[in-house]
Design an enzyme around this catalytic site. Structure first.
Site, short mmCIF file in Angstrom:
data_model
loop_
_atom_site.label_atom_id
_atom_site.label_comp_id
_atom_site.label_asym_id
_atom_site.label_seq_id
_atom_site.Cartn_x
_atom_site.Cartn_y
_atom_site.Cartn_z
N ASP A 50 -6.36 -6.69 4.72
CA ASP A 50 -5.07 -6.20 4.93
C ASP A 50 -6.16 -5.26 6.60
OD1 ASP A 50 -4.50 -3.35 4.23
OD2 ASP A 50 -6.46 -2.91 3.76
N SER A 96 0.67 -1.40 -0.08
CA SER A 96 0.13 0.55 0.15
C SER A 96 0.74 0.85 0.04
CB SER A 96 -1.01 -0.12 1.06
OG SER A 96 -1.17 1.03 1.20
N MET A 120 -12.71 4.18 1.23
CA MET A 120 -12.63 4.18 2.68
C MET A 120 -13.27 5.47 3.28
SD MET A 120 -8.74 3.17 3.89
CE MET A 120 -8.95 2.61 2.74
N HIS A 162 -8.51 0.84 -2.86
CA HIS A 162 -9.63 1.08 -1.66
C HIS A 162 -10.50 1.36 -1.39
CE1 HIS A 162 -9.90 -1.38 2.65
NE2 HIS A 162 -10.84 -0.67 2.42
N ASP A 181 -5.02 3.33 -0.87
CA ASP A 181 -5.87 3.97 0.05
C ASP A 181 -6.41 5.64 0.30
OD1 ASP A 181 -6.15 1.58 1.97
OD2 ASP A 181 -3.44 1.39 2.74
N HIS A 232 -1.58 -1.10 -3.76
CA HIS A 232 -2.55 -1.18 -3.10
C HIS A 232 -3.02 0.13 -2.30
CE1 HIS A 232 -6.20 -2.46 -0.45
NE2 HIS A 232 -5.54 -1.39 0.55
N MET A 255 -11.10 -6.29 6.36
CA MET A 255 -10.31 -5.33 7.84
C MET A 255 -9.24 -5.85 8.18
SD MET A 255 -10.02 -2.69 5.80
CE MET A 255 -8.36 -1.90 7.01
N MET A 286 -9.34 8.16 1.37
CA MET A 286 -9.65 8.32 2.85
C MET A 286 -10.13 9.63 2.78
SD MET A 286 -7.14 6.58 5.87
CE MET A 286 -6.43 5.45 5.46
C1 DX5 Z 1 -5.86 0.81 6.61
C2 DX5 Z 1 -5.42 0.92 5.21
C3 DX5 Z 1 -4.52 -0.34 4.82
C4 DX5 Z 1 -2.99 0.08 5.57
C5 DX5 Z 1 -2.58 -0.96 6.01
O1 DX5 Z 1 -7.07 1.87 6.63
O2 DX5 Z 1 -6.93 0.41 4.65
O3 DX5 Z 1 -4.34 -0.85 4.08
O4 DX5 Z 1 -2.44 0.54 4.59
O5 DX5 Z 1 -0.93 -0.57 6.76
P1 DX5 Z 1 -0.08 -1.42 7.53
O6 DX5 Z 1 0.04 -2.45 6.93
O7 DX5 Z 1 0.92 -0.18 8.11
O8 DX5 Z 1 -0.75 -1.99 8.32
ZN ZN Z 2 -6.51 -1.00 2.51
#
Ligand code: DX5
Ligand code: ZN
Length: 222
Positions: free
Chosen positions: A178, A11, A71, A69, A38, A36, A140, A40
């Protein structure tokens, strides 16, 4: 088709945001299978990252699949933008979308793989009724919002339940885990049968990221 070897999706959340191209190269050069991303929104989760422009700018730099992904609340408002920017798969949260079936269908109609994700407090039963429209289930194992958190191992029980559901229904979705994946926890996710491991901090903070990818795949004993 189900994968036979565990896939690793580093990620970019843990990369340097001032140099995402370098983060992408690190993933490519050290054996990552997918990238990946992320996303947010500061509302569904208490953090902000980036939008479709990041996907658009990364797209020409790699042939690896870009796995987005989301969020965010009301993800249906943004899936077209991420699809047009060049995402290969788009995953959203069942908790953030009332019309999950419509949204999965829309992602597929845009020619992308459709993923659904569950936060730790959401049970698998909530996916009943939509699994036939899903290409990926993202389990998750931390409360989403930040990298570098500790895995909540109880969440891994959901993987077994999903495998059973996949078997009994003849479906073929992949199952990803994840959050908190590192050299000490990856074997737990592999043991329950996860197909893909997302990894942020353990990859980007590693002295030898290639070795981390190998270890996460289980191809050498840690
Ligand atoms: C968390 C994300 C994950 C995160 C994983 O909200 O969806 O993808 O980046 O990071 P690590 O591996 O550091 O937990
Ligand atoms: Zn993620």
């Amino acid at each position: 088709m189900l994968s036979t070897q565990t896939l690793i999706a580093p990620s970019l959340l843990s990369a340097n945001f001032a140099n995402m191209g370098a983060g992408l190269r690190l993933i490519e050069e050290h054996g990552g299978d997918l990238v990946h991303l992320d996303v947010m929104d500061g509302h569904f989760v208490p953090n902000l990252t980036f939008g479709p422009q990041m996907v658009r700018d990364l797209r020409p730099l790699t042939r690896l699949p870009l796995d987005v992904h989301l969020m965010m609340d009301q993800p249906e408002r943004h899936i077209q933008a991420f699809a047009e920017a060049g995402a290969d798969s788009i995953t959203f949260h069942v908790e953030a979308c009332v019309h999950a079936h419509r949204t999965l269908d829309a992602i597929r109609k845009l020619g992308k793989k459709a993923g659904i994700s569950l936060v730790p407090s959401t049970p698998v039963v909530l996916l009943e009724g939509i699994l036939a429209w899903v290409d990926l289930v993202l389990v998750m194992t931390v409360n989403p919002g930040f990298g570098g958190q500790e895995m909540i191992p109880d969440c891994l029980d959901k993987v077994g339940a999903l495998i059973e559901r996949r078997r009994s229904s003849g479906a073929s979705f992949l199952i990803a885990v994840d959050g908190g994946i590192n050299l000490s926890t990856a074997h737990l996710a592999r043991r329950v049968g996860a197909d893909i491991l997302m990894v942020g901090s353990a990859f980007f903070n590693a002295a030898d990221p290639r070795q981390v990818v190998r270890s996460l795949k289980g191809s050498h004993i840690v």
